[in-house]
Design an enzyme around this catalytic site. Structure first.
Site, PDB file in Angstrom:
ATOM      1  N   SER A 110      19.890   8.782  -6.346  1.00 45.67           N
ATOM      2  CA  SER A 110      20.205   9.794  -7.132  1.00 45.67           C
ATOM      3  C   SER A 110      21.308   9.243  -8.150  1.00 45.67           C
ATOM      4  CB  SER A 110      21.214  10.883  -6.606  1.00 45.67           C
ATOM      5  OG  SER A 110      22.433  10.224  -6.274  1.00 45.67           O
ATOM      6  N   GLU A 117      11.060   0.202  -6.549  1.00 46.95           N
ATOM      7  CA  GLU A 117      11.010   1.565  -6.917  1.00 46.95           C
ATOM      8  C   GLU A 117      11.845   2.193  -8.152  1.00 46.95           C
ATOM      9  OE1 GLU A 117      12.463   4.389  -3.836  1.00 46.95           O
ATOM     10  OE2 GLU A 117      11.246   5.990  -4.878  1.00 46.95           O
ATOM     11  N   SER A 158       6.899  12.228  -0.004  1.00 43.74           N
ATOM     12  CA  SER A 158       5.876  12.382  -0.718  1.00 43.74           C
ATOM     13  C   SER A 158       4.513  12.384  -0.192  1.00 43.74           C
ATOM     14  CB  SER A 158       6.215  11.912  -2.144  1.00 43.74           C
ATOM     15  OG  SER A 158       7.384  12.130  -2.768  1.00 43.74           O
ATOM     16  N   GLN A 178       6.153   7.224   2.016  1.00 40.76           N
ATOM     17  CA  GLN A 178       7.587   6.448   2.246  1.00 40.76           C
ATOM     18  C   GLN A 178       8.545   7.214   3.057  1.00 40.76           C
ATOM     19  OE1 GLN A 178      10.019   6.529  -0.972  1.00 40.76           O
ATOM     20  NE2 GLN A 178      11.280   4.718  -0.728  1.00 40.76           N
ATOM     21  N   GLY A 179       8.620   6.804   4.394  1.00 41.71           N
ATOM     22  CA  GLY A 179       9.680   7.648   5.473  1.00 41.71           C
ATOM     23  C   GLY A 179      11.047   7.016   5.431  1.00 41.71           C
ATOM     24  N   TYR A 180      11.721   7.572   4.512  1.00 45.57           N
ATOM     25  CA  TYR A 180      13.257   7.076   4.528  1.00 45.57           C
ATOM     26  C   TYR A 180      14.091   8.320   4.654  1.00 45.57           C
ATOM     27  CZ  TYR A 180      12.319   2.697   2.305  1.00 45.57           C
ATOM     28  OH  TYR A 180      12.038   1.083   2.010  1.00 45.57           O
ATOM     29  N   SER A 181      13.927   9.300   3.828  1.00 47.54           N
ATOM     30  CA  SER A 181      14.857  10.326   3.970  1.00 47.54           C
ATOM     31  C   SER A 181      14.878  11.211   5.334  1.00 47.54           C
ATOM     32  CB  SER A 181      14.933  11.209   2.852  1.00 47.54           C
ATOM     33  OG  SER A 181      15.015  10.436   1.658  1.00 47.54           O
TER      34      SER A 181
END
Ligand SMILES: Cc1cc2nc3c(=O)[nH]c(=O)nc-3n(C[C@H](O)[C@H](O)[C@H](O)COP(=O)(O)OP(=O)(O)OC[C@H]3O[C@@H](n4cnc5c(N)ncnc54)[C@H](O)[C@@H]3O)c2cc1C
Lengths: 364, 404
Positions: B377, B245, B162, B127-130
């Site tokens: 978060s 998620e 991850s 997952q390429g988000y942050s």
């Protein structure tokens, strides 16, 4: 698998809510509480007409023949509206005790009178149930002597039911000779407790149960579930009031509910409170239908709601600022209700200890 | 209220039990999953797929079992698999996040191209988000993709990715419309990890292991059809993914299983010559957690019922991630405390670490903090619960639209 209230249960809830919203505005609650009798004839008559008093009494004895889950739905409504009047003990525990331990004749004599609202029974225990205070009663023949310091549902009580050490319940009229029943000026003025002194008081002993102690435990656990449901309703009301207040009250030019500290406090409360509803439903349903799960779930529901209720009570009050601390706002009725429920029929610490025993995780 | 399963579900129960009795010996050990699936895991996955115990509701043309959604069937299967102690199947970001996203908003071609190979465990996604400058403020992502002769050309950096070090593909949130306001300038691309110009650098986590990474993009070229929905619609797609998620992270079955393990641990661990279970202070902590786990478990059943009826659960669903991850952390904290000083030997370097009970609990305990941070978060969850669940007013907006 269907983990939800039935249509009938939702209707019961809606009808009680509607009735209470209409008949019990804050001023009324305040007036009844100030009088201190824990009983208001007009309100009680209305609740009886709603079918509240005979909820779990079989139809042949004039009741609605419903179960503990239905009673828990009602208890949540009563807690939500901080209703002055008896229920957990007088309606649920006393009816259950009569059904479990009364002869057919005794049931036929008493249950219809409970269902009609005419007889209201405070309940006390002369054996350890996790409550502080004096609780010692001896039976000689059919006469009772001793004292039970805080019997539940003293408001408007016509009778008192005392569970003896053997597990048998004994019923006495509050105005009988040898009975001194003093209504306490209790923390929760909406549901005052009864201090009962007995000196050779004439009593009807209910001894038809095969296993008196087991029958007593079932009544006690049902009572715990009712108190848990009442706290659930009371806490939900406090949270709803705090959310509404946070949307209205403006400071620093914005509603306080837009400040994250306030927002997060309320999100925390919603997050801990919402799953409690499922726990209470499960525990109530277990009393009706899942004997293997009944004990642990009743104990855990009581303990968990006591703790969550206290947290909600504290923070919902704090969100109201100075207003929360006033008599005027009236939040304290719910606060006191939650605190009272906590001290009755087993504090959370005692309930959790008992839950460990029941599961065989420790030996007594 | 009816907690027993009807005939139809009891039949399924029996069917799953028979499957486990026959094939259970072929199952890999449950747990793990922070690496590429082994041959054994891939074979087991195939068996599960053939019997419809995995991807049960995914259309057969995409490699699933093709049955209509029945959440109770899924619950029965999950329960029996947990009771049987066998591996429930491969769980990774591709399967639990990308696949449902493609089914919801992808094209037929995309579904056909990716779903089957993903659910078989053959294609692993990350997952390429942050990014270093945009975590909670995900919509501020700066990694950009310009369109040059039929290709997106990607430049920028992702972080905390991850499993990027063994992934085949990435679903990437990046800025394709720099002139649009913040939330309208993003797109959701599907990027092969072996494309020239991608560099993955491992980041060691607090557990001592490298399970996530920094991912750098230098002129990485991807054909323009490798986009889910259209240009500028990436924010919508990303939120579809996040929804899946968050439900995954709050799973209550995991909590009940943990509680049972801790109870057993407390019965066989001694402190100053006394069973920990017999020490009231420790026991009360366990009993409190039991009450909370029960509440979460029955709350899960309530949600399941509402889902089966197609009702919108609102607030009840929004609290799941925060509630579940915090409770998970408090459970593993109790386990760590019961293990105490004797449980402090810790060497997490190789995979065998997870077979050491105390090490595994310490890894879980630290990983639980990761779960509270990842996927939105705790504070962000609270914002969502308060604003969408309770209807409280939003924060006044202060941040200007991000320009790259
Ligand atoms: C174990 C793990 C695995 C991960 N895997 C992936 C992955 O595979 N792919 C991926 O893209 N990302 C992944 N992440 C990244 C994760 O999504 C981010 O860490 C997370 O969104 C938080 O962003 P941040 O780290 O930049 O923290 P920040 O956004 O800088 O937050 C720092 C602190 O500030 C608080 N904060 C921020 N904004 C607000 C606000 N508006 N109100 C109140 N508090 C606020 C946060 O709650 C937090 O406590 C992973 C993270 C972890 C821990």
């Amino acid at each position: 698998m269907d983990f939800a209230l039935s249509e009938e249960q939702k209707m019961l809830e809606a009808s009680l809510r509607g009735f209470l919203a209409d008949r019990l505005p804050m001023g009324r609650r305040r007036a009844i509480a100030a009088a201190g009798s824990g009983h208001d004839a007009e309100l009680w008559t209305g609740l009886v007409a709603q079918g509240l008093a005979g909820l779990i009494i079989p139809e042949r004895h004039g009741g609605a023949g419903l179960g503990i889950l239905d009673a828990a739905v009602a208890a949540e409504c009563l807690g939500y509206h901080a209703v002055p009047g008896p229920f957990a003990a007088s309606v649920v525990m006393a009816s259950l005790a009569l059904q479990a331990s009364g002869t057919e004749a005794q049931q036929a004599a008493w249950l219809p009178k409970i269902a009609s609202g005419e007889v209201r029974i405070a309940v006390g225990f002369a054996s350890p149930v996790g409550q502080t205070g004096i609780a010692k009663v001896a039976l000689e023949g059919t006469r009772l002597s001793g004292r039970v310091q805080s019997a539940i549902d003293g408001g408007g009580a016509t009778h008192v039911l005392v569970f003896l050490e053997t597990g048998q319940p004994a019923l006495a009229a509050v105005d009988a000779k040898g009975v001194r029943a003093t209504l306490l000026a209790s923390l929760d003025r909406t549901r005052p407790l009864l201090d009962v002194s007995l000196e050779g008081a004439p009593a009807i002993v209910l001894s038809a149960a095969n296993d008196a102690l087991a029958a007593r435990t079932r009544v006690l656990d049902a009572g715990r579930v009712m108190l848990a449901a009442d706290t659930l309703g009371a806490a939900q009301s406090m949270l709803d009031q705090a959310v509404a207040f946070a949307k209205e009250r403006v400071q620093f030019g914005r509603p306080i509910g837009s400040f994250q500290a306030v927002k997060h406090t309320l999100a925390d409360l919603a997050t801990t409170l919402e799953p409690c509803r499922a726990l209470v439903w499960f525990a109530a349903h277990a009393q009706d239908a899942l004997p293997d799960e009944a004990r642990v779930s009743a104990l855990q529901a009581k303990a968990h709601l006591d703790d969550v209720g206290r947290e909600v009570a504290r923070l919902a009050t704090e969100v109201h600022g100075g207003m929360g601390f006033t008599d005027l706002q009236g939040l304290h009725y719910w606060w006191k209700r939650i605190d009272t429920n906590r001290q009755l029929l087993g504090t959370p610490e005692r309930c959790r200890h008992e839950a460990a025993l029941v599961q065989g995780w420790i030996s007594s | 209220m009816e907690l027993a399963y009807s005939e139809q579900y009891r039949a399924l129960q029996g069917e799953v039990r028979a499957f486990i009795a026959k094939y259970g010996h072929l199952s890999p050990k449950p747990g793990g999953g922070r690496q590429r699936p082994s041959k054994k895991a891939l074979d087991w996955q195939k068996l599960l797929l053939e019997h419809g115990y995995f991807a049960r509701n995914i259309p057969a043309e995409y490699g699933g079992f093709g049955l209509p959604l029945d959440v109770l069937e899924l619950a029965v299967i999950a329960e029996e698999i947990a009771k049987g102690g066998v591996y429930p199947g491969i769980m990774n970001q591709g399967i639990s996040m990308l696949v449902p996203t493609l089914l919801e908003v992808g094209t037929k071609e995309q579904c056909a191209q990716w779903i089957e190979r993903t659910i078989r465990g053959e294609v692993i996604w990350c997952q390429g988000y942050s990014e270093p400058e945009s975590g909670s403020d995900l919509a501020a992502a700066r990694t950009k993709a310009d369109v040059v002769d039929g290709h997106f050309v990607i430049n920028g950096q992702k972080i905390w990715t991850s499993s990027a070090h063994y992934s085949d593909m990435m679903f990437l949130l990046c800025r394709t419309e720099p002139d649009q306001p913040k939330h309208k300038g993003l797109s959701y691309l599907l990027v092969p990890m072996n494309a020239p110009g991608i560099e993955v650098r491992p980041l060691v986590t607090m557990t001592g292991r490298a399970t996530f990474n920094e991912t750098f993009f230098t002129n990485v070229r991807v054909p323009t059809d490798q986009i889910v929905m259209g240009r500028g619609e990436g924010w919508h797609v990303a939120n579809v993914t996040l929804k899946y998620e968050r439900l995954l992270l709050g799973d209550a079955n995991r909590l009940s299983a943990r509680l049972a393990r801790i109870r057993e641990l407390m019965e066989r661990t001694n402190l100053d010559g006394q069973r920990v279970m017999d020490i009231p202070e420790y026991r009360d902590r366990l009993m409190r957690l039991q009450g909370e786990v029960m509440a979460s478990k029955y709350h899960g059943l309530r949600l399941l019922t509402e889902q089966a009826r197609g009702e919108d659960s609102g607030l009840k669903r929004l609290i799941v991630k925060y509630n579940g991850t915090l409770l998970g952390y408090r459970l593993s904290s109790l386990a760590v405390d019961v293990l105490g000083a004797a449980g402090l030997a810790y060497d997490a370097k190789d995979e065998a670490a997870e077979t050491d009970e105390a090490t595994a609990w310490h890894i879980d305990n630290m990983y639980d903090i990761g779960l509270m941070i990842g996927g939105g978060s705790t504070n962000i969850q609270k914002n969502i619960i308060a604003e969408r669940g309770l209807g409280l007013p939003r924060e006044p907006k202060t941040a200007p639209a991000t320009r790259s």
